[in-house]
Enzyme design. Structure first.
Site, PDB file in Angstrom:
ATOM      1  N   GLY A   1      60.461  22.344  50.205  1.00  0.00           N
ATOM      2  CA  GLY A   1      60.024  21.305  51.149  1.00  0.00           C
ATOM      3  C   GLY A   1      61.009  20.154  51.168  1.00  0.00           C
ATOM      4  O   GLY A   1      62.139  20.281  50.693  1.00  0.00           O
ATOM      5  N   ASN A   2      60.602  19.042  51.731  1.00  0.00           N
ATOM      6  CA  ASN A   2      61.460  17.848  51.719  1.00  0.00           C
ATOM      7  C   ASN A   2      60.587  16.602  51.700  1.00  0.00           C
ATOM      8  O   ASN A   2      59.361  16.684  51.737  1.00  0.00           O
ATOM      9  CB  ASN A   2      62.424  17.861  52.918  1.00  0.00           C
ATOM     10  CG  ASN A   2      61.696  17.860  54.238  1.00  0.00           C
ATOM     11  OD1 ASN A   2      60.986  16.908  54.559  1.00  0.00           O
ATOM     12  ND2 ASN A   2      61.837  18.927  55.021  1.00  0.00           N
ATOM     13  N   HIS A   3      61.246  15.424  51.635  1.00  0.00           N
ATOM     14  CA  HIS A   3      60.506  14.172  51.422  1.00  0.00           C
ATOM     15  C   HIS A   3      59.954  13.532  52.694  1.00  0.00           C
ATOM     16  O   HIS A   3      59.462  12.420  52.644  1.00  0.00           O
ATOM     17  CB  HIS A   3      61.413  13.146  50.728  1.00  0.00           C
ATOM     18  CG  HIS A   3      61.722  13.507  49.311  1.00  0.00           C
ATOM     19  ND1 HIS A   3      60.738  13.623  48.354  1.00  0.00           N
ATOM     20  CD2 HIS A   3      62.899  13.787  48.694  1.00  0.00           C
ATOM     21  CE1 HIS A   3      61.299  13.964  47.201  1.00  0.00           C
ATOM     22  NE2 HIS A   3      62.615  14.074  47.385  1.00  0.00           N
TER      23      HIS A   3
ATOM     24  N   ALA B   1      60.925  17.135  60.194  1.00  0.00           N
ATOM     25  CA  ALA B   1      62.056  17.543  59.350  1.00  0.00           C
ATOM     26  C   ALA B   1      61.798  18.994  58.963  1.00  0.00           C
ATOM     27  O   ALA B   1      61.250  19.285  57.899  1.00  0.00           O
ATOM     28  CB  ALA B   1      62.136  16.651  58.119  1.00  0.00           C
TER      29      ALA B   1
END
Ligand code: CTP
Length: 401
Positions: A210-212, A278
């Site tokens: 995943g990402n932030h 994102a």
């Protein structure tokens, strides 16, 4: 449309007053702030305590409140100015006649005369009263003042007779007000699609890539679009943000593939699409059925590209106005322009990670808006709510339905 709006509900003495409890509940659920003014006779039909509990505000009916040793004045002028919308429901023949003639013998009427906002009235009376020339004269006069009538409907009346005179149902009153407030807004009748948040690409049943991204930018964009009158579909990856606007249809997804499918199921009927998500660029080639055990000293995962949602929207684009985001670290303007062209966009919103406070996972952003004619508009560092407004200002300058 009514989310965040101050709605002043005036209730007069008719049997339909019992329905106002549902009306208050609906308004609160739609995100409105509600205050209630009752006439004396209305309180015989509906309990002030019920309305106070539902509206989360004291219910008032007279110019003065006799408290414990103190006497408090209920300021009708302040109430009238507080309201973004005043709604009188049910509106009896008696109150309508007084409104039409400037009579001011109770708090509700004084508040009506003080209100500067749009005033809606929903008549409720027996069929012969509704048809009487005197009632018709009141309706006409009130409309000539700019007040808006929510017509009564036909059906069984409290008298047992059948005919016109029933107060419109609470759901219909709410829809009527929403439709009125939407009219004239720049995106009224338009459908806006927004992607938001990160995507999670499963490795096994408990792990993911995943990402932030928090999703905040997309959620703020959705709110602005809805406040501009649009019907919004917000396709969001995992995010803790919530939606409080009833013109926003939140579709929650997890992976890039799910986001792709959800977005494409709506795109045909969309007027403006903004991809603020994102999206993970890669996903594990295979997802383990069971939790992967830490047996090996080294471990690698084979990744394959996800489908580029924005690119696919650009390929399918017909009348849609399509906006993408670009997060860059070097040659920002050049890279953003290349993306704009490659993905067949109408505009791209550039964030540079070299700008302090910009990018994702932060409450602020610093953007540059670039359109397909290479007109470049830079903005200062702002909150994401302000940035969302700037983005729609720029879109509205260029979007012609
Ligand atoms: N995007 C998308 N689907 C993907 C990847 C990106 O819809 N699978 C969208 C993002 O929502 C954003 C835009 O594409 O609006 C730009 O994404 P970004 O990751 O910055 O650019 P990429 O085109 O993926 O290129 P690179 O990562 O090489 O910079």
């Amino acid at each position: 449309m009514v989310g965040g709006k101050n709605i002043l509900l005036g209730i007069t003495g008719g049997i339909a007053a019992y329905k106002t409890t549902f009306l208050v509940r609906l308004l609160i659920k739609a995100g409105a702030n509600v205050k209630v003014v009752l006439t004396d006779s209305a309180s015989s039909f509906v309990s002030p305590l019920t309305l106070a509990t539902l509206s989360k505000n004291p219910v008032i009916s007279s110019f003065v409140n006799e408290g414990e040793g103190a006497t408090e004045w209920n300021n009708h002028v302040e109430l009238g100015l507080w309201a973004d919308v005043m709604l009188i429901a049910p509106a009896t023949a008696n109150t309508l006649s007084k409104m039409a003639n400037g009579t001011c013998d109770n708090l509700l009427l004084a508040t009506y005369l003080s209100a500067k906002c749009p005033v809606f009235f929903a008549p409720a009376m027996d069929l012969d009263m509704y048809k009487h020339p005197s009632s018709k004269a009141s309706f006409k006069k009130l409309k000539s003042f700019g007040d808006i009538m929510i017509p009564a409907t036909a059906g069984e009346l409290a008298s047992g007779l059948h005919g016109e005179g029933r107060m419109a149902e609470p759901e219909d009153i709410l829809e009527f007000i929403k439709a009125y407030l939407k009219k004239g807004l720049p995106l009224s009748g338009k459908r806006v699609l927004i992607t938001a948040g990160p995507t999670y690409e499963a490795i096994d049943p408990v792990r993911f890539i995943g990402n932030h991204a928090s999703g905040q930018m997309g959620y703020e964009l959705a709110k602005v679009a809805a406040n501009l009158g649009a019907e919004v579909i917000l396709v969001s990856g995992p995010s803790h943000f919530v939606v409080s606007h009833d013109s926003i249809d939140l579709r929650k997804v997890t992976s890039a593939e799910e986001m792709y499918n959800e977005v494409h199921s709506h795109y045909k009927n969309i007027d403006i699409a903004i991809c603020a998500a994102a999206v993970a660029d890669y996903r594990p080639k295979t997802v383990a059925n069971q939790k992967i055990k830490k047996k090996e000293p080294e471990f690698s995962i084979e990744l394959v590209k996800t489908r580029d949602i924005l690119l696919s929207l650009g390929e399918k684009k017909k009348e849609q106005f399509l906006v993408g985001f670009a997060l860059e670290t070097e040659n920002e303007l050049e890279n953003a322009k290349i993306k704009l062209k490659k993905k067949n966009l109408d505009a791209i919103v550039l964030n540079s990670l070299n700008d302090k406070g910009a990018g994702f996972g932060k409450p602020t952003n610093k953007i540059t808006f670039i359109d397909k004619n290479s007109v470049i508009t830079p903005f200062e560092l702002k909150t994401k709510a302000e940035v969302a407004k700037d983005i729609f200002d720029e879109i509205l300058k260029r979007y012609h339905a």
